[in-house]
Write a protein that holds these residues in place. Structure first.
Motif, PDB file in Angstrom:
ATOM      1  N   GLY A  67       0.840  -1.203   0.000  1.00 24.44           N
ATOM      2  CA  GLY A  67       0.000   0.000   0.000  1.00 24.44           C
ATOM      3  C   GLY A  67       0.865   1.239   0.000  1.00 24.44           C
ATOM      4  N   VAL A  68       1.591   1.442  -1.069  1.00 28.68           N
ATOM      5  CA  VAL A  68       2.619   2.488  -1.171  1.00 28.68           C
ATOM      6  C   VAL A  68       2.054   3.843  -0.736  1.00 28.68           C
ATOM      7  CG1 VAL A  68       4.178   3.677  -2.738  1.00 28.68           C
ATOM      8  CG2 VAL A  68       3.774   1.216  -3.009  1.00 28.68           C
ATOM      9  N   VAL A  69       2.749   4.499   0.195  1.00 26.92           N
ATOM     10  CA  VAL A  69       2.254   5.746   0.779  1.00 26.92           C
ATOM     11  C   VAL A  69       3.183   6.901   0.426  1.00 26.92           C
ATOM     12  CG1 VAL A  69       3.464   5.398   2.996  1.00 26.92           C
ATOM     13  CG2 VAL A  69       1.367   6.776   2.926  1.00 26.92           C
TER      14      VAL A  69
ATOM     15  N   GLY B 154      -1.197   4.143   1.042  1.00 21.97           N
ATOM     16  CA  GLY B 154      -1.848   4.830  -0.054  1.00 21.97           C
ATOM     17  C   GLY B 154      -3.216   4.220  -0.304  1.00 21.97           C
ATOM     18  N   PRO B 155      -3.897   4.650  -1.386  1.00 17.61           N
ATOM     19  CA  PRO B 155      -5.262   4.189  -1.634  1.00 17.61           C
ATOM     20  C   PRO B 155      -5.358   2.846  -2.338  1.00 17.61           C
ATOM     21  CG  PRO B 155      -4.648   5.826  -3.258  1.00 17.61           C
ATOM     22  CD  PRO B 155      -3.498   5.742  -2.295  1.00 17.61           C
ATOM     23  N   GLU B 156      -4.221   2.245  -2.733  1.00 15.02           N
ATOM     24  CA  GLU B 156      -4.251   0.981  -3.465  1.00 15.02           C
ATOM     25  C   GLU B 156      -2.942   0.234  -3.231  1.00 15.02           C
ATOM     26  OE1 GLU B 156      -4.303   1.774  -7.674  1.00 15.02           O
ATOM     27  OE2 GLU B 156      -2.970   3.504  -7.432  1.00 15.02           O
ATOM     28  N   THR B 157      -2.975  -1.069  -3.465  1.00 14.49           N
ATOM     29  CA  THR B 157      -1.739  -1.833  -3.400  1.00 14.49           C
ATOM     30  C   THR B 157      -1.101  -1.864  -4.783  1.00 14.49           C
ATOM     31  OG1 THR B 157      -2.869  -3.955  -3.802  1.00 14.49           O
ATOM     32  CG2 THR B 157      -2.532  -3.283  -1.504  1.00 14.49           C
ATOM     33  N   LEU B 158       0.217  -1.788  -4.792  1.00 17.94           N
ATOM     34  CA  LEU B 158       0.965  -1.734  -6.036  1.00 17.94           C
ATOM     35  C   LEU B 158       2.148  -2.698  -5.959  1.00 17.94           C
ATOM     36  CD1 LEU B 158       1.190   2.155  -6.412  1.00 17.94           C
ATOM     37  CD2 LEU B 158      -0.325   0.641  -7.693  1.00 17.94           C
ATOM     38  N   SER B 159       2.422  -3.386  -7.041  1.00 14.49           N
ATOM     39  CA  SER B 159       3.633  -4.174  -7.165  1.00 14.49           C
ATOM     40  C   SER B 159       4.724  -3.286  -7.747  1.00 14.49           C
ATOM     41  CB  SER B 159       3.395  -5.365  -8.098  1.00 14.49           C
ATOM     42  OG  SER B 159       3.228  -4.899  -9.438  1.00 14.49           O
ATOM     43  N   PRO B 160       5.988  -3.718  -7.685  1.00 14.96           N
ATOM     44  CA  PRO B 160       7.038  -2.931  -8.339  1.00 14.96           C
ATOM     45  C   PRO B 160       6.757  -2.684  -9.823  1.00 14.96           C
ATOM     46  CG  PRO B 160       8.024  -4.517  -6.853  1.00 14.96           C
ATOM     47  CD  PRO B 160       6.565  -4.844  -6.906  1.00 14.96           C
ATOM     48  N   ARG B 161       6.160  -3.661 -10.510  1.00 14.59           N
ATOM     49  CA  ARG B 161       5.856  -3.455 -11.927  1.00 14.59           C
ATOM     50  C   ARG B 161       4.740  -2.443 -12.123  1.00 14.59           C
ATOM     51  NH1 ARG B 161       9.071  -6.341 -14.735  1.00 14.59           N
ATOM     52  NH2 ARG B 161       9.926  -8.286 -13.885  1.00 14.59           N
ATOM     53  N   ASP B 162       3.787  -2.402 -11.191  1.00 17.65           N
ATOM     54  CA  ASP B 162       2.760  -1.360 -11.243  1.00 17.65           C
ATOM     55  C   ASP B 162       3.403   0.020 -11.111  1.00 17.65           C
ATOM     56  OD1 ASP B 162       0.677  -3.248 -11.388  1.00 17.65           O
ATOM     57  OD2 ASP B 162       0.482  -3.329  -9.198  1.00 17.65           O
ATOM     58  N   GLN B 163       4.328   0.155 -10.156  1.00 23.01           N
ATOM     59  CA  GLN B 163       4.998   1.436  -9.964  1.00 23.01           C
ATOM     60  C   GLN B 163       5.844   1.798 -11.180  1.00 23.01           C
ATOM     61  OE1 GLN B 163       6.304   0.201  -5.734  1.00 23.01           O
ATOM     62  NE2 GLN B 163       6.331   2.438  -5.689  1.00 23.01           N
ATOM     63  N   ALA B 164       6.531   0.799 -11.754  1.00 24.33           N
ATOM     64  CA  ALA B 164       7.348   1.063 -12.935  1.00 24.33           C
ATOM     65  C   ALA B 164       6.479   1.521 -14.105  1.00 24.33           C
ATOM     66  CB  ALA B 164       8.135  -0.185 -13.313  1.00 24.33           C
ATOM     67  N   ALA B 165       5.319   0.893 -14.260  1.00 26.08           N
ATOM     68  CA  ALA B 165       4.428   1.286 -15.352  1.00 26.08           C
ATOM     69  C   ALA B 165       3.920   2.707 -15.158  1.00 26.08           C
ATOM     70  CB  ALA B 165       3.257   0.307 -15.439  1.00 26.08           C
ATOM     71  N   THR B 166       3.535   3.036 -13.930  1.00 26.32           N
ATOM     72  CA  THR B 166       3.051   4.396 -13.646  1.00 26.32           C
ATOM     73  C   THR B 166       4.162   5.416 -13.840  1.00 26.32           C
ATOM     74  OG1 THR B 166       1.399   3.591 -12.085  1.00 26.32           O
ATOM     75  CG2 THR B 166       2.076   5.888 -11.869  1.00 26.32           C
TER      76      THR B 166
ATOM     77  N   ALA C 158       0.430  -6.471   1.615  1.00 25.94           N
ATOM     78  CA  ALA C 158      -0.647  -6.111   0.681  1.00 25.94           C
ATOM     79  C   ALA C 158      -1.852  -5.608   1.478  1.00 25.94           C
ATOM     80  CB  ALA C 158      -1.024  -7.300  -0.182  1.00 25.94           C
ATOM     81  N   VAL C 159      -1.692  -4.442   2.065  1.00 22.02           N
ATOM     82  CA  VAL C 159      -2.674  -3.881   3.002  1.00 22.02           C
ATOM     83  C   VAL C 159      -3.006  -2.453   2.597  1.00 22.02           C
ATOM     84  CG1 VAL C 159      -3.048  -3.183   5.407  1.00 22.02           C
ATOM     85  CG2 VAL C 159      -1.794  -5.298   4.901  1.00 22.02           C
ATOM     86  N   VAL C 160      -4.274  -2.108   2.643  1.00 18.86           N
ATOM     87  CA  VAL C 160      -4.728  -0.727   2.459  1.00 18.86           C
ATOM     88  C   VAL C 160      -5.648  -0.383   3.623  1.00 18.86           C
ATOM     89  CG1 VAL C 160      -6.198   0.802   1.084  1.00 18.86           C
ATOM     90  CG2 VAL C 160      -4.523  -0.645  -0.047  1.00 18.86           C
ATOM     91  N   THR C 161      -5.421   0.776   4.236  1.00 15.49           N
ATOM     92  CA  THR C 161      -6.282   1.245   5.322  1.00 15.49           C
ATOM     93  C   THR C 161      -6.836   2.631   4.987  1.00 15.49           C
ATOM     94  OG1 THR C 161      -4.665   2.521   6.626  1.00 15.49           O
ATOM     95  CG2 THR C 161      -4.663   0.116   6.908  1.00 15.49           C
ATOM     96  N   GLY C 162      -7.772   3.071   5.796  1.00 17.61           N
ATOM     97  CA  GLY C 162      -8.334   4.408   5.632  1.00 17.61           C
ATOM     98  C   GLY C 162      -7.791   5.390   6.647  1.00 17.61           C
ATOM     99  N   ASP C 163      -6.672   5.066   7.301  1.00 16.67           N
ATOM    100  CA  ASP C 163      -6.177   5.912   8.392  1.00 16.67           C
ATOM    101  C   ASP C 163      -5.717   7.282   7.902  1.00 16.67           C
ATOM    102  OD1 ASP C 163      -6.762   3.787   9.978  1.00 16.67           O
ATOM    103  OD2 ASP C 163      -4.720   3.405  10.665  1.00 16.67           O
ATOM    104  N   VAL C 164      -5.091   7.356   6.722  1.00 23.77           N
ATOM    105  CA  VAL C 164      -4.675   8.667   6.205  1.00 23.77           C
ATOM    106  C   VAL C 164      -5.888   9.561   6.023  1.00 23.77           C
ATOM    107  CG1 VAL C 164      -3.700   9.892   4.229  1.00 23.77           C
ATOM    108  CG2 VAL C 164      -2.551   7.854   5.119  1.00 23.77           C
ATOM    109  N   ALA C 165      -6.931   9.036   5.393  1.00 22.51           N
ATOM    110  CA  ALA C 165      -8.140   9.836   5.171  1.00 22.51           C
ATOM    111  C   ALA C 165      -8.801  10.214   6.490  1.00 22.51           C
ATOM    112  CB  ALA C 165      -9.115   9.059   4.291  1.00 22.51           C
ATOM    113  N   GLU C 166      -8.774   9.309   7.471  1.00 25.13           N
ATOM    114  CA  GLU C 166      -9.382   9.602   8.772  1.00 25.13           C
ATOM    115  C   GLU C 166      -8.700  10.783   9.443  1.00 25.13           C
ATOM    116  OE1 GLU C 166      -9.645   7.713  13.272  1.00 25.13           O
ATOM    117  OE2 GLU C 166      -9.229   6.380  11.590  1.00 25.13           O
ATOM    118  N   VAL C 167      -7.384  10.800   9.424  1.00 25.72           N
ATOM    119  CA  VAL C 167      -6.655  11.853  10.126  1.00 25.72           C
ATOM    120  C   VAL C 167      -6.660  13.158   9.344  1.00 25.72           C
ATOM    121  CG1 VAL C 167      -4.420  12.547  11.077  1.00 25.72           C
ATOM    122  CG2 VAL C 167      -5.175  10.176  11.286  1.00 25.72           C
ATOM    123  N   LEU C 168      -6.459  13.091   8.035  1.00 21.40           N
ATOM    124  CA  LEU C 168      -6.296  14.305   7.239  1.00 21.40           C
ATOM    125  C   LEU C 168      -7.598  14.826   6.636  1.00 21.40           C
ATOM    126  CD1 LEU C 168      -2.950  13.514   5.383  1.00 21.40           C
ATOM    127  CD2 LEU C 168      -3.304  14.705   7.551  1.00 21.40           C
ATOM    128  N   GLY C 169      -8.639  14.017   6.653  1.00 24.81           N
ATOM    129  CA  GLY C 169      -9.911  14.472   6.104  1.00 24.81           C
ATOM    130  C   GLY C 169      -9.918  14.584   4.593  1.00 24.81           C
TER     131      GLY C 169
END
Length: 289
Positions: free
Chosen positions: A166-168, A195-207, A256-267
């Protein structure tokens, strides 16, 4: 009320941003750094010489502080630095500790760093002070390590296989650290920051390739190749073996984890890896800053 806040690891990825954000808020900031003369600190920030392993320097830096940001794990030799910093904070009358930990801290499958972070979290929780623990996933900025290979036109070494995380964005982590240090409502919380999604190294490389307008190729490493690369880079055999455990944990899906904690704290939603890449493309030879 203006607080005095000590930031350890003050020139690192998160610590330097925490220092900047606190100073911009008008808080009194003391930055613990090994080389104050060379530290790029904002105007008005007080520099204190030292390292979290140097308990005498830590004790001096804690004097008069209301809160402290603890960045205590740098390698196996620093496994007890959080406990020393927590004890120094308690002795100095510090009220609040915010520890930068790591996702899955304490899980023995994560290697030496994860185990050390687990010990550090326990020290903070048992300190008798207000505490907040931040457990970020992999930083988007970790891909800055790819820059040299990209500039050389070489494939980027990939030791994580297809492991997703869950790249942040580290800016989100720093913003939450500031809220926890200087604001109410966070005491006793452990935030897992992704972050809002899980990404593999190849996902990051593609982006990243889409952002830069050129292909980013990866070269998958076997565990022996990973060990060889780490040792050649100056890692000890013990540290390299610990990293291999962490690599295996990620490759097998442990992060391979995604949470809503960033959105909870930062709104607001957590920043995406694409947003980070667009804002930092200049580091890879792109057109951005």
């Amino acid at each position: 009320m203006v607080l005095m806040i000590l930031v350890t690891g003050a020139t690192g990825t998160i610590g330097s941003d925490v220092v900047r954000r606190l100073a911009a808020r008008g808080e009194k900031v003391r930055a613990l750094t090994r080389d104050p003369d060379r530290a790029p600190l904002p105007p008005g920030v007080e520099a204190a010489r030292g390292h979290p392993r140097d308990l005498g320097a830590v004790a001096s830096a804690m004097a008069g502080a209301d809160a402290a940001f603890l960045v205590g794990v740098f390698g196996p030799e620093d496994a007890d630095s959080d406990r020393g910093m927590a004890a120094a904070a308690r002795a100095a009358g510090v009220r609040r500790l915010v520890k930068l930990s790591a996702i899955s801290a304490g899980d023995p499958r994560t290697g030496l760093g994860g185990i050390a972070h687990g010990h550090g979290e326990r020290a903070v929780r048992e300190s008798g002070l207000e505490w907040v623990i931040l457990r970020p996933s992999a930083f988007a900025s970790n891909t800055l390590r790819w820059a040299q290979a990209l500039r050389s036109g070489e494939p980027v070494p990939n030791m994580l296989g297809s492991g997703r995380q869950g790249v942040v964005d580290p800016r989100d982590v720093a913003e939450i650290a500031v809220a926890a240090l200087a604001g109410p409502g966070h005491a006793g919380r452990t935030y897992t920051l992704t972050g809002p999604e899980t990404l593999s190294p190849r996902d990051q490389a593609a982006t990243l390739g889409e952002v830069l307008g050129r292909r980013v190729e990866l070269r998958d490493l076997t565990p022996p190749q990973t060990r060889e690369l780490l040792v050649a880079s100056g890692w000890s055999e013990e540290a390299a073996e610990g990293m291999l455990r962490s690599v295996r944990f990620v490759a097998e899906g442990g992060n391979a984890v995604v949470t809503g904690d960033v959105a909870e704290v930062l709104g607001r939603p957590a920043r995406t890896y694409r947003e980070w890449a667009e804002d930092h493309q200049g580091a890879f030879g792109g057109d951005g800053g």
